[in-house]
Design a protein around this motif. Structure first.
Motif, PDB file in Angstrom:
ATOM      1  N   HIS A 266     -41.026 -21.179   5.595  1.00 17.34           N
ATOM      2  CA  HIS A 266     -41.507 -19.874   5.118  1.00 17.34           C
ATOM      3  C   HIS A 266     -41.481 -18.905   6.299  1.00 17.34           C
ATOM      4  N   ARG A 301     -31.326 -27.692   9.601  1.00 18.47           N
ATOM      5  CA  ARG A 301     -30.999 -26.629   8.655  1.00 18.47           C
ATOM      6  C   ARG A 301     -30.535 -25.394   9.403  1.00 18.47           C
ATOM      7  N   LEU A 302     -29.739 -24.606   8.757  1.00 18.68           N
ATOM      8  CA  LEU A 302     -29.370 -23.315   9.329  1.00 18.68           C
ATOM      9  C   LEU A 302     -30.550 -22.397   9.044  1.00 18.68           C
ATOM     10  N   GLY A 304     -33.118 -19.382   8.655  1.00 20.19           N
ATOM     11  CA  GLY A 304     -32.845 -17.994   8.282  1.00 20.19           C
ATOM     12  C   GLY A 304     -31.797 -17.893   7.191  1.00 20.19           C
ATOM     13  N   PHE A 305     -31.390 -19.045   6.647  1.00 20.90           N
ATOM     14  CA  PHE A 305     -30.427 -19.078   5.541  1.00 20.90           C
ATOM     15  C   PHE A 305     -31.061 -19.777   4.352  1.00 20.90           C
ATOM     16  N   ARG A 308     -35.427 -19.766  -2.085  1.00 23.90           N
ATOM     17  CA  ARG A 308     -35.698 -20.295  -3.417  1.00 23.90           C
ATOM     18  C   ARG A 308     -35.273 -19.309  -4.511  1.00 23.90           C
ATOM     19  N   TYR A 354     -19.818 -25.481   2.154  1.00 27.73           N
ATOM     20  CA  TYR A 354     -21.170 -26.031   2.034  1.00 27.73           C
ATOM     21  C   TYR A 354     -22.160 -24.935   1.627  1.00 27.73           C
ATOM     22  N   ASN A 363     -31.440 -14.855   4.923  1.00 29.07           N
ATOM     23  CA  ASN A 363     -32.681 -14.304   4.360  1.00 29.07           C
ATOM     24  C   ASN A 363     -33.319 -13.333   5.362  1.00 29.07           C
TER      25      ASN A 363
HETATM   26  N1  ACO Z   1     -29.408 -25.020   5.825  1.00 29.18           N
HETATM   27  C1  ACO Z   1     -28.695 -26.057   5.310  1.00 29.18           C
HETATM   28  N2  ACO Z   1     -28.802 -26.475   4.054  1.00 29.18           N
HETATM   29  C2  ACO Z   1     -29.661 -25.837   3.248  1.00 29.18           C
HETATM   30  C3  ACO Z   1     -30.456 -24.752   3.719  1.00 29.18           C
HETATM   31  C4  ACO Z   1     -30.287 -24.338   5.047  1.00 29.18           C
HETATM   32  N3  ACO Z   1     -30.974 -23.329   5.544  1.00 29.18           N
HETATM   33  N4  ACO Z   1     -31.230 -24.303   2.708  1.00 29.18           N
HETATM   34  C5  ACO Z   1     -30.964 -25.089   1.652  1.00 29.18           C
HETATM   35  N5  ACO Z   1     -30.006 -26.009   1.976  1.00 29.18           N
HETATM   36  C6  ACO Z   1     -29.390 -26.993   1.090  1.00 29.18           C
HETATM   37  C7  ACO Z   1     -30.292 -28.189   0.871  1.00 29.18           C
HETATM   38  O1  ACO Z   1     -30.029 -29.214   1.800  1.00 29.18           O
HETATM   39  C8  ACO Z   1     -29.908 -28.595  -0.543  1.00 29.18           C
HETATM   40  O2  ACO Z   1     -28.652 -29.235  -0.478  1.00 29.18           O
HETATM   41  P1  ACO Z   1     -28.320 -30.484  -1.474  1.00 29.18           P
HETATM   42  O3  ACO Z   1     -28.250 -29.874  -2.846  1.00 29.18           O
HETATM   43  O4  ACO Z   1     -27.045 -31.036  -0.981  1.00 29.18           O
HETATM   44  O5  ACO Z   1     -29.478 -31.454  -1.336  1.00 29.18           O
HETATM   45  C9  ACO Z   1     -29.668 -27.257  -1.249  1.00 29.18           C
HETATM   46  O6  ACO Z   1     -29.247 -26.370  -0.199  1.00 29.18           O
HETATM   47  C10 ACO Z   1     -30.900 -26.701  -1.952  1.00 29.18           C
HETATM   48  O7  ACO Z   1     -31.946 -26.638  -0.991  1.00 29.18           O
HETATM   49  P2  ACO Z   1     -33.474 -26.801  -1.325  1.00 29.18           P
HETATM   50  O8  ACO Z   1     -34.188 -27.171  -0.076  1.00 29.18           O
HETATM   51  O9  ACO Z   1     -33.637 -27.687  -2.508  1.00 29.18           O
HETATM   52  O10 ACO Z   1     -33.819 -25.315  -1.761  1.00 29.18           O
HETATM   53  P3  ACO Z   1     -35.258 -24.696  -1.851  1.00 29.18           P
HETATM   54  O11 ACO Z   1     -35.169 -23.560  -2.789  1.00 29.18           O
HETATM   55  O12 ACO Z   1     -36.277 -25.741  -2.153  1.00 29.18           O
HETATM   56  O13 ACO Z   1     -35.558 -24.184  -0.361  1.00 29.18           O
HETATM   57  C11 ACO Z   1     -35.714 -22.814   1.563  1.00 29.18           C
HETATM   58  C12 ACO Z   1     -35.519 -22.856   0.042  1.00 29.18           C
HETATM   59  C13 ACO Z   1     -36.977 -23.612   1.936  1.00 29.18           C
HETATM   60  C14 ACO Z   1     -35.917 -21.387   2.013  1.00 29.18           C
HETATM   61  C15 ACO Z   1     -34.465 -23.441   2.235  1.00 29.18           C
HETATM   62  O14 ACO Z   1     -33.319 -22.690   1.907  1.00 29.18           O
HETATM   63  C16 ACO Z   1     -34.633 -23.543   3.758  1.00 29.18           C
HETATM   64  O15 ACO Z   1     -35.202 -24.511   4.246  1.00 29.18           O
HETATM   65  N6  ACO Z   1     -34.101 -22.550   4.527  1.00 29.18           N
HETATM   66  C17 ACO Z   1     -34.255 -22.547   5.965  1.00 29.18           C
HETATM   67  C18 ACO Z   1     -35.626 -22.067   6.353  1.00 29.18           C
HETATM   68  C19 ACO Z   1     -35.786 -20.579   6.136  1.00 29.18           C
HETATM   69  O16 ACO Z   1     -34.971 -19.784   6.549  1.00 29.18           O
HETATM   70  N7  ACO Z   1     -36.907 -20.221   5.516  1.00 29.18           N
HETATM   71  C20 ACO Z   1     -37.266 -18.818   5.276  1.00 29.18           C
HETATM   72  C21 ACO Z   1     -37.197 -18.489   3.835  1.00 29.18           C
HETATM   73  S1  ACO Z   1     -37.555 -16.789   3.577  1.00 29.18           S
HETATM   74  C22 ACO Z   1     -39.220 -16.697   3.791  1.00 29.18           C
HETATM   75  O17 ACO Z   1     -39.980 -17.513   3.390  1.00 29.18           O
HETATM   76  C23 ACO Z   1     -39.700 -15.598   4.537  1.00 29.18           C
END
Ligand code: ACO
Length: 430
Positions: A266, A301-302, A304-305, A308, A354, A363
């Motif tokens: 978050h 994870r990448l 900032g990418f 939900r 990917y 984001n």
């Molecule tokens: N890097 C790599 N892979 C990713 C990323 C990422 N940043 N985000 C999602 N994925 C992949 C997951 O591994 C999953 O792949 P799969 O289908 O092969 O298993 C798929 O994309 C779906 O990901 P989920 O985690 O199920 O998506 P969810 O909606 O639950 O998560 C979240 C959203 C937490 C924001 C996620 O994208 C993430 O962890 N991002 C990185 C952290 C981030 O930037 N957070 C800030 C969000 S904005 C905010 O809150 C201010």
């Protein structure tokens, strides 16, 4: 007219009729409030993937189209024309304020900036290297101990005083946390300054020499704050609502929100993005880094990418990216290797199968840290900056919830998968 759905239990043949409730924008929501009574089952939706937890009039997101509206106004227009305090007032009150109302609101906020002197002593109890988010959440929770004269959540005047106090005092508390980590004397707020200029002064002024507030920095901060002010039922806002639904004092509810924001999934992502960029180091290492992100079972994870809700560009990321060019240029820092690296990283990721197939886009936090760094704000303070900005949204949601005469305690149910009833075994028989 609302659409009706039928849900049939294929074993018993019992049919339930469910109404689909229509909002003003966005998908309908199936009303399942009578389902348990009717069919004896719960719905199961871990992570709230398909559950609207509340009705709200504050913020709307269309994640596929990349649209974000605060009280109906597109965030792009507000970023272009408004100010953070005007947006805070819009979120709380529901409409754009008149000149008179805005001036009264600004005046009230800028005259609630000081905190009780005893509250500042809390900081002495923290180790100098405590994370500022830990200090801020603890000190915000303790505010109820100082301002308990106005925590009657059923009194509209108490609610108003609370909302002005928390928006006014959070920058002061954040600055105190920062100064504590530096071992520098605390700088008192100045009510003749605007909200963000005052914050910069509290962060960066020292008693031994004059500090000139850079208007470019104050303006950049104000714009970042508009973009972070609210985002409907995100994890921290839902936490504020859940904690507040018990009737807890509002400072406790905001403190719960600060804690929820801290996680890297978050608001903690802005700090994690900078850590990631520094770890990658240079553009030659991007492919190697992305290979680690994409590797099966990788926990990398990448940062900032992905989001939900957004399955398209986060409109806030677009604004912040173009803001980076302008702000870095105006601050004379246009030659910024981390910004170059993040632009290239975004470009490569957006062409990669990917990220394309999973609809992962930058984001709000992908670029915000670049600007905070350019303003001289250290990484550990990034999420605190987010918390200050998001306070307006938390307050607006808390007010919307507690002003509702039908407010209910939030109490989700579960699918129990633990052991069935066991009999206690005396220790010698185990
Ligand atoms: N890097 C790599 N892979 C990713 C990323 C990422 N940043 N985000 C999602 N994925 C992949 C997951 O591994 C999953 O792949 P799969 O289908 O092969 O298993 C798929 O994309 C779906 O990901 P989920 O985690 O199920 O998506 P969810 O909606 O639950 O998560 C979240 C959203 C937490 C924001 C996620 O994208 C993430 O962890 N991002 C990185 C952290 C981030 O930037 N957070 C800030 C969000 S904005 C905010 O809150 C201010």
């Amino acid at each position: 007219m609302s659409t009706k759905f039928e849900l049939k239990n294929l074993a018993s043949g019992k049919i339930s009729q469910l109404d689909a409730l229509s909002g003003t924008l966005g998908p309908d929501a199936l009303d399942i409030s009578q389902l348990t009574k009717d069919q004896g089952v719960f719905t199961f939706d871990p992570g709230f993937m398909a559950t609207a937890s509340t009705e709200s009039k504050i913020t709307f997101i269309d994640g596929d189209a990349g649209v974000l509206l605060y009280r109906g106004y597109p965030v792009e227009q507000l970023a272009d024309k408004s100010s953070y305090l005007e947006v805070a007032n819009l979120l709380i009150e529901g409409q754009l304020p008149t000149k008179l109302k805005l001036s009264a609101f600004q005046n009230s906020i800028m005259h609630h900036t000081m905190v009780n002197e005893q509250l500042l002593r809390f900081f002495q109890g923290f180790h100098h290297n405590a994370h500022p988010m830990a200090m801020v959440s603890a000190v915000v929770a303790s505010m109820a101990a100082f301002y308990h004269d106005t925590t009657d959540i059923n009194d509209p005047r108490h609610r108003e005083i609370f909302s002005h106090r928390i928006i006014a005092k959070l920058p002061t508390i954040a600055a105190a946390a920062y100064k504590h980590s530096l071992g520098q004397p605390f700088v008192y707020p100045r009510n003749d300054l605007r909200y963000c200029a005052n914050m910069l002064n509290m962060f960066f002024a020292v008693p031994c020499e004059p500090y000139a507030i850079d208007p470019v920095a104050a303006e950049a901060l104000d714009l970042l704050f508009i973009l972070h002010a609210d985002h409907e039922q995100n994890a921290s806002t839902s936490t504020v609502r859940l904690a507040g639904s018990t009737g807890a004092n509002p400072y406790a509810a905001i403190s719960a929100g600060v804690s929820a924001l801290w996680g890297p999934a978050h608001g903690g992502a802005n700090e994690a993005v900078l850590d990631m960029l520094l770890g990658i180091g240079s553009v030659e290492n991007i492919d190697k880094f992305l290979a680690r992100v994409k590797a099966k079972d990788s926990n990398v994870r990448l940062m900032g990418f992905g989001h939900r809700v957004y399955k398209n560009f986060d409109p806030r990321a677009k604004i912040i990216r173009s803001m980076c060019y302008r702000v870095l240029d105006k601050l004379g820092k246009s030659d910024n290797p981390l910004f170059e690296l993040s632009l290239r990283l975004e470009e490569v990721a957006l062409k990669d199968e990917y990220f394309v197939s999973r609809k992962l886009y930058p984001n709000v936090d992908f670029y915000s840290g670049i600007i905070y760094s350019a303003l001289g704000i250290p990484r550990s303070m990034f999420t605190v900056m987010f918390a200050i900005a998001r306070t307006a949204g938390w307050v607006a949601h808390w007010l919307e919830m507690v002003s509702d005469p039908n407010m209910k305690i939030s109490r989700p149910r579960q699918l129990y998968t633990g052991p069935k009833k066991l009999d206690y075994l005396p220790i010698e028989k185990r």
